[in-house]
Scaffold this active site. Structure first.
Site, PDB file in Angstrom:
ATOM      1  CE  LYS A 220     -66.068   5.495-101.773  1.00 31.62           C
ATOM      2  NZ  LYS A 220     -65.307   4.351-102.292  1.00 31.62           N
TER       3      LYS A 220
ATOM      4  NE  ARG B  95     -58.685   0.272-101.607  1.00 30.64           N
ATOM      5  CZ  ARG B  95     -59.677   1.017-102.112  1.00 30.64           C
ATOM      6  NH1 ARG B  95     -59.421   2.257-102.532  1.00 30.64           N
ATOM      7  NH2 ARG B  95     -60.900   0.549-102.202  1.00 30.64           N
TER       8      ARG B  95
ATOM      9  CE1 TYR C  89     -55.033  37.053 -95.950  1.00 27.96           C
ATOM     10  CE2 TYR C  89     -56.314  35.209 -96.819  1.00 27.96           C
ATOM     11  CZ  TYR C  89     -56.093  36.180 -95.849  1.00 27.96           C
ATOM     12  OH  TYR C  89     -56.942  36.244 -94.773  1.00 27.96           O
TER      13      TYR C  89
END
Ligand code: PLP
Length: 362
Positions: free
Chosen positions: A32, A131, A256
């Site tokens: 997966k 789950r 940044y």
């Protein structure tokens, strides 16, 4: 190429052999999430060619279809929910579907009718992860549907919540699974395959009655149990080139939001960033390797770039660096970004070219 993942298939082979020897069970390689970032097509093809793999497993239908379309002919077990129309299209494919609740099973039955008997299923039971998975109370209705629609149940499984840390709870889950097995026996349900263990469960000392194990992280060389080192090694190295370089004075800022430098510095740009899977939390924290020196990320990680402090090295434009692998420990990087190693490697962008290395052993 300015960045690439080098994937060492000899190491994958060694890991597989080691896991095979230690567990003495059949292995279901988990591919997966693009095989945890390693490239699901190439990893599956390689394993299929080298070893006798009956079943691969993925999370979703589109992942299974990608393998199927690329010639992976082993069975492919799908963990998650499937749209009924995709089930119908899968009738002559080598897919195995998971029954993890009665809601979807009934939905599939009402769409496919008697055609559903042409598909293969594994049943997943919940034993504590809470789950996915059927509960003990679901069994009578499950059995009724299996008999009525002649469902092909090839296997049953469950999934551990704490195999890397709490073996007491793991044992409770095993006990519950055994209880489920004895209930299924009373109903005379036949199946060939039982699988419980993931990587950590396969390497702690508890003996489990199963004929297959589901192995993801350990195949790719991530250590499954935190306080124990097993004899596997990481199969990948993330490399890149320095594409720009400049000298900056103390007091100037970088990237940044400008991280201010506290010394005169030589800084270089490496063309990888959080869009590639290099977590932004690593800003001003992590290191990469130049030759054998650790060089610190300086300033914020950008979408496709990082800026690195190369002061005190002879690094120059177009030189190679190592982002991850070798001496850059993924566990440490994971800790620095408040996560686990799986989280990092499964997010390696598909855009990063993969270079597979395999040297034939004589
Ligand atoms: C991802 C997954 C695995 C593999 O777990 P590892 O710890 O990486 O070996 C096994 N089973 C299920 C159900 C999974 O979702």
């Amino acid at each position: 190429m300015y960045t690439w993942l080098e994937i060492n298939l000899n190491k994958l082979e060694d890991n597989y052999n080691y896991i095979q020897k230690q567990t003495n069970k059949k292995i279901i390689p988990i591919v997966k999430a693009n095989a945890y970032g390693m490239g699901s097509i190439e990893i599956s093809r390689f394993l299929k060619n080298r070893f006798n793999i009956d079943i691969f497993a993925v999370a979703n239908y589109n992942e299974a279809l990608e393998l199927y379309n690329n010639g992976v002919t082993s069975n492919i077990l799908i963990f998650n929910e499937i749209e009924s129309e995709f089930l119908k299209k899968s009738i002559n494919k080598n897919f195995i579907f998971t029954i993890f609740n009665l809601f979807y099973l009934k939905k599939w039955i009402s769409y496919l009718k008697e055609d559903i008997s042409k598909l293969k299923f594994h049943i997943k039971f919940n034993t504590g992860l809470n789950r996915l998975g059927l509960e003990i109370d679901d069994i009578p209705e499950l059995i009724e549907l299996i008999k009525k629609y002649n469902l092909n149940i090839e296997g049953i499984y469950t999934h551990f919540a704490t195999a890397d840390s709490d073996t007491n709870f793991m044992q409770k889950q095993i006990n519950k699974f055994n209880e489920i097995i004895s209930i299924l026996k009373k109903y005379n349900l036949n199946y060939k395959i039982k699988h419980l263990s993931n990587s950590p469960a396969s390497f702690n000392e508890i003996n489990i009655n199963e004929n297959y194990v589901r192995i993801g992280m350990a195949l790719y060389g991530l250590q499954p149990i935190s306080n124990k080192t097993i004899n596997i090694s990481s199969i990948f190295t993330w490399k890149a080139k320095i594409i720009d370089m400049r000298n900056i004075k103390k007091g100037e800022g970088v990237s940044y939001s400008q991280t201010i430098l506290n010394r005169d510095s030589k800084i270089g740009v490496v063309p990888i960033g959080y869009a590639d899977g290099y977590m932004r939390q690593l800003s001003n924290k992590a290191y990469i390797m130049y030759k054998n020196k650790k060089c610190k990320i300086i300033g914020n990680v950008c979408m496709e770039k990082i800026i690195v402090d190369f002061t005190d090295t002879d690094a120059k434009i177009d030189d190679e660096v190592i982002i991850l692998g070798d001496n850059i420990d993924i566990e440490e990087l994971a800790k620095n970004s408040n996560t686990i190693a799986d989280d990092i490697i499964s997010k390696f962008s598909k855009n990063i070219p993969r270079r597979y290395i395999y040297e034939k052993q004589s």
